[in-house]
Structure formats: C-alpha cells, structure tokens
Write a protein that holds these residues in place. Structure first.
Motif, PDB file in Angstrom:
ATOM      1  N   LYS A   1      29.111  61.750  34.161  1.00  0.00           N
ATOM      2  CA  LYS A   1      27.995  60.803  34.349  1.00  0.00           C
ATOM      3  C   LYS A   1      28.432  59.448  34.915  1.00  0.00           C
ATOM      4  O   LYS A   1      27.624  58.550  35.025  1.00  0.00           O
ATOM      5  N   GLY A   2      29.728  59.309  35.178  1.00  0.00           N
ATOM      6  CA  GLY A   2      30.186  58.029  35.702  1.00  0.00           C
ATOM      7  C   GLY A   2      31.218  57.390  34.790  1.00  0.00           C
ATOM      8  O   GLY A   2      31.736  58.044  33.876  1.00  0.00           O
ATOM      9  N   ILE A   3      31.499  56.122  35.038  1.00  0.00           N
ATOM     10  CA  ILE A   3      32.569  55.448  34.278  1.00  0.00           C
ATOM     11  C   ILE A   3      32.075  54.140  33.653  1.00  0.00           C
ATOM     12  O   ILE A   3      31.051  53.591  34.049  1.00  0.00           O
ATOM     13  N   ALA A  23      31.804  57.497  31.137  1.00  0.00           N
ATOM     14  CA  ALA A  23      30.602  56.857  30.573  1.00  0.00           C
ATOM     15  C   ALA A  23      30.090  57.598  29.338  1.00  0.00           C
ATOM     16  O   ALA A  23      29.686  56.972  28.355  1.00  0.00           O
ATOM     17  N   ILE A  59      23.789  48.296  42.157  1.00  0.00           N
ATOM     18  CA  ILE A  59      25.125  48.883  42.015  1.00  0.00           C
ATOM     19  C   ILE A  59      25.417  49.142  40.534  1.00  0.00           C
ATOM     20  O   ILE A  59      25.266  48.254  39.693  1.00  0.00           O
ATOM     21  N   ALA A  60      25.845  50.368  40.248  1.00  0.00           N
ATOM     22  CA  ALA A  60      26.161  50.758  38.870  1.00  0.00           C
ATOM     23  C   ALA A  60      27.416  51.625  38.872  1.00  0.00           C
ATOM     24  O   ALA A  60      27.795  52.177  39.907  1.00  0.00           O
ATOM     25  N   THR A  61      28.060  51.731  37.707  1.00  0.00           N
ATOM     26  CA  THR A  61      29.254  52.585  37.614  1.00  0.00           C
ATOM     27  C   THR A  61      28.912  53.929  36.976  1.00  0.00           C
ATOM     28  O   THR A  61      29.737  54.823  36.931  1.00  0.00           O
ATOM     29  N   LYS A  62      27.698  54.035  36.444  1.00  0.00           N
ATOM     30  CA  LYS A  62      27.307  55.300  35.814  1.00  0.00           C
ATOM     31  C   LYS A  62      25.821  55.572  36.053  1.00  0.00           C
ATOM     32  O   LYS A  62      25.020  54.622  36.077  1.00  0.00           O
ATOM     33  N   THR A 122      33.406  57.252  42.298  1.00  0.00           N
ATOM     34  CA  THR A 122      32.769  57.701  41.053  1.00  0.00           C
ATOM     35  C   THR A 122      31.391  58.278  41.355  1.00  0.00           C
ATOM     36  O   THR A 122      31.026  59.349  40.871  1.00  0.00           O
ATOM     37  N   MET A 123      30.646  57.556  42.192  1.00  0.00           N
ATOM     38  CA  MET A 123      29.293  58.005  42.540  1.00  0.00           C
ATOM     39  C   MET A 123      29.326  59.360  43.236  1.00  0.00           C
ATOM     40  O   MET A 123      28.473  60.205  43.024  1.00  0.00           O
ATOM     41  N   ILE A 170      29.699  62.192  40.612  1.00  0.00           N
ATOM     42  CA  ILE A 170      28.734  62.394  39.517  1.00  0.00           C
ATOM     43  C   ILE A 170      28.003  63.740  39.637  1.00  0.00           C
ATOM     44  O   ILE A 170      27.536  64.120  40.711  1.00  0.00           O
ATOM     45  N   VAL A 229      30.382  45.078  36.713  1.00  0.00           N
ATOM     46  CA  VAL A 229      29.728  45.337  38.003  1.00  0.00           C
ATOM     47  C   VAL A 229      29.479  44.012  38.727  1.00  0.00           C
ATOM     48  O   VAL A 229      29.786  43.871  39.914  1.00  0.00           O
ATOM     49  N   ILE A 255      34.119  52.592  42.411  1.00  0.00           N
ATOM     50  CA  ILE A 255      32.701  52.836  42.115  1.00  0.00           C
ATOM     51  C   ILE A 255      32.132  53.866  43.100  1.00  0.00           C
ATOM     52  O   ILE A 255      31.419  54.790  42.724  1.00  0.00           O
TER      53      ILE A 255
END
Lengths: 215, 128
Positions: free
Chosen positions: B61-63, B102, A90-93, B52-53, B56, A147, B49
């Motif tokens: 590119k996200g946060i 991001a 799991i990632a936010t970017k 956000t995904m 993208i 995260v 999240i």
C-alpha cells in the motif's frame, strides 16, 4: 531596438512596473486534501469566471494534471500572466480500502487508487517544468510531514521559487504560526480558498516572489 | 513479527540513485522497516515516492518515510561548512532515514506493543 526592448534593457524597474510579464508556469503542489483545486477554482473564478476542477472531501479527487492558460492577475498598475497547473496531491501511500469508507464499491475504490498513484507520479514528473510553485498546506494539520519537507526540498534543489499558502484559515484549528515556524525561510500567506479570504495578500506575495526572481 | 533492518551508508554509497532506491524499496516490500544511516538526496526522496507509487498493488500500500537529522541552525558557521564539505566528499551520513511499509506502520499505530526488535546489519550477514 524597439521602444519596449529599450525600456526592458535600460530601465528594468519601469519594465517590471508597466509591462505585461511573459507567461510563466505556476504550479499548485501539496499533499492530498490541502485545497489545491479549491484554490485553483478561486483564482480561475476571479480571472475567467469558471472553475478549474472538481473538489470533494475525499482525498485524491484530482488525479490528473489540470492546466489553464492565460490567467492574468492585477495589482495596481502591475499585471502578471501565467499558466496555472493544478497537480494531484503527493502522498507516499495509497490504500484503496480508505476509499471504501466513502461508500465506493471495491472496483471503484481500486480504480481510484490506481489513478491516484499515476497522479502522484505525474506531479513529481512535472516539477521540472515549473517556473514558480505555490505549496498549498492545510493549516489545521502538522506542516512538518515528510511529504511536505520532500516537496519543498525538491523545489529548493531545483532552484524553483516557492510561496507557501496556509489554507483553511477559516477553520478554528488553523494555525499559521505553526506553518511559519516549520518553514521560516519561506514567505507564508494564510488564506481560505473556499471563501476567497486573503486572496489579495496572496497575489501581492506572488508578485513579490516573481519580481524578486526576475521572471 | 516485525523486522527492522539497519543499512549502513556504505552499503548504498557506490550505487546509482536508481539502484539505491530499488534496494531500499525491495527491503520494505519484504515487510521490513529500513533504518538507513544518513539521508537520500532530495531528488532521490522524490524518486523513492515515484517508484513506490509504481509498486502499489493490493498487497503493497505504499511507505511511511521519516528523516531524522540534527538541527544545524544553532551550530557555528564553521561547523556547518565542515559538515557541508564532508557531505560533498562522502555523501550525507548525518541523520537517519526510516522507511516502513505503510500497512505495517498502520498496525503499529493501532497497537504500539507489537514492536519486536530484530536488527540485521547487512554487512555481518554478507560475511557469513
């Protein structure tokens, strides 16, 4: 009432000691590159003699949920059967340009990034289906990332039992104390999934957590 | 130029979870850093999240997400109980949630001198 039912009803202690447990769904969660799939492979190699997924040092190698059923671990007279669910990190970017550094061409990198975003969404969607979750953290990195806090907070909000695994203890920079200090209310087991170190301690902790919750 | 946008809790408290997240994410997509009074619920953080995904692409590119809140471990039990009760009635206003694009945060990490403050409280903007 069958004998097994009688034991289960009136002697739950004996039941937990000698009976085979019902199949539970055990999820491996965590940030990318913490070693979730390496850990899944260690467990599967020991129980089934086969790997669960491909590992690499490039983040987001696991981009789809992987499921292995009927895994049984033993500790003394106790045994536990579960379905192992390995989830994408799991990632936010996610930036496709990060993958270019590993020699991928732009098209390949963009495809990987797209698949990785879908993987993160699936991991979050599957949270509700888990009976117990192992949060795999890289013990060489700062555990207090947002995260990690979000994953563990969500599991607590859903009342899902959590065991934290501080992976990569074979590395010099590993610091289990820092992981324990970050999440003092959870049991933390240090392992090296790559070399199979401390897997017995991990199984013991898993038995404890499952018994405690009566799963 | 970098913009920080302060969002008081009152701006989001009557919104559904989905609308809260959309509102915050829309501001972030404008390349602004959101400074939200209080915290989202844990489930909302996970949904943030997720959304956000879904957003993208090559440009977004996200946060980067960070929640700062006072440590309640050393406070008296009565204080914690009072806080819990207030949170239950009014929502979690303690702490600050910072959400940034991001790519912008990456630039700041490279060169922290780039930060230029420009706060825009939404409330004041609306009154005009």
């Amino acid at each position: 009432m069958a004998v097994s039912g009688f034991i289960a009803r009136f002697f739950p202690f004996l039941n937990s000691l000698f009976q085979r447990r019902t199949n539970i769904k055990l999820g491996l969660y965590g940030p990318p590159n913490a070693g979730k799939t390496t850990m899944a492979n260690s467990i599967c190699q020991e129980c089934l003699g086969e790997d669960m997924g491909v590992v690499s040092n490039i983040a987001h190698e696991t981009r789809e949920i992987q499921v292995k059923e009927q895994i049984t671990i033993k500790s003394g007279k106790k045994q536990l059967s579960f379905t192992l669910v390995d989830t994408p990190g799991i990632a936010t970017k996610i930036d496709y340009e990060d993958f270019l550094k590993y020699g991928m061409n732009e098209r390949e990198a963009k495809r990987r990034a797209k698949e990785a975003t879908k993987g993160v969404i699936d991991s979050i969607k599957w949270l509700d289906d888990m009976d117990t979750v192992i949060v795999v953290l890289d013990s060489t990195k700062d555990p207090m990332s947002q995260v990690n806090i979000t994953i563990i907070g969500n599991l607590a909000a859903r009342n899902i039992p959590v065991l934290i695994v501080a992976n990569k203890i074979d590395l010099k920079k590993a610091d289990i104390k820092r992981v324990r200090a970050a999440f003092p209310q959870y049991e933390v087991v240090g392992i090296s999934a790559k070399y199979g170190n401390n897997l017995t301690e991990f199984y013991d902790a898993l038995f404890k957590i499952v018994e405690k919750r009566g799963l | 130029m970098l913009t920080l946008q302060f969002i008081p809790y009152a701006e989001i408290e009557d919104l559904t979870s989905e609308k809260r997240i959309s509102k915050l994410l829309n501001v972030v997509k404008e390349n602004k850093i959101v400074v939200l009074e209080g915290r989202l619920r844990k489930e909302e953080e996970a949904d943030l999240i997720k959304q956000t995904m879904e957003s993208i692409d090559e440009d977004f590119k996200g946060i980067e997400l960070s929640v700062i809140f006072p440590d309640m471990r050393n406070k008296m039990a009565l204080d914690n109980l009072r806080k819990l009760f207030i949170n239950l009635l009014l929502g979690d206003r303690t702490g600050i949630t910072i959400i940034g694009p991001a790519s912008v945060v990456k630039e700041i990490k490279k060169d922290p001198n780039k930060i230029e403050l420009l706060t825009q409280p939404l409330r004041r903007k609306k009154k005009r």
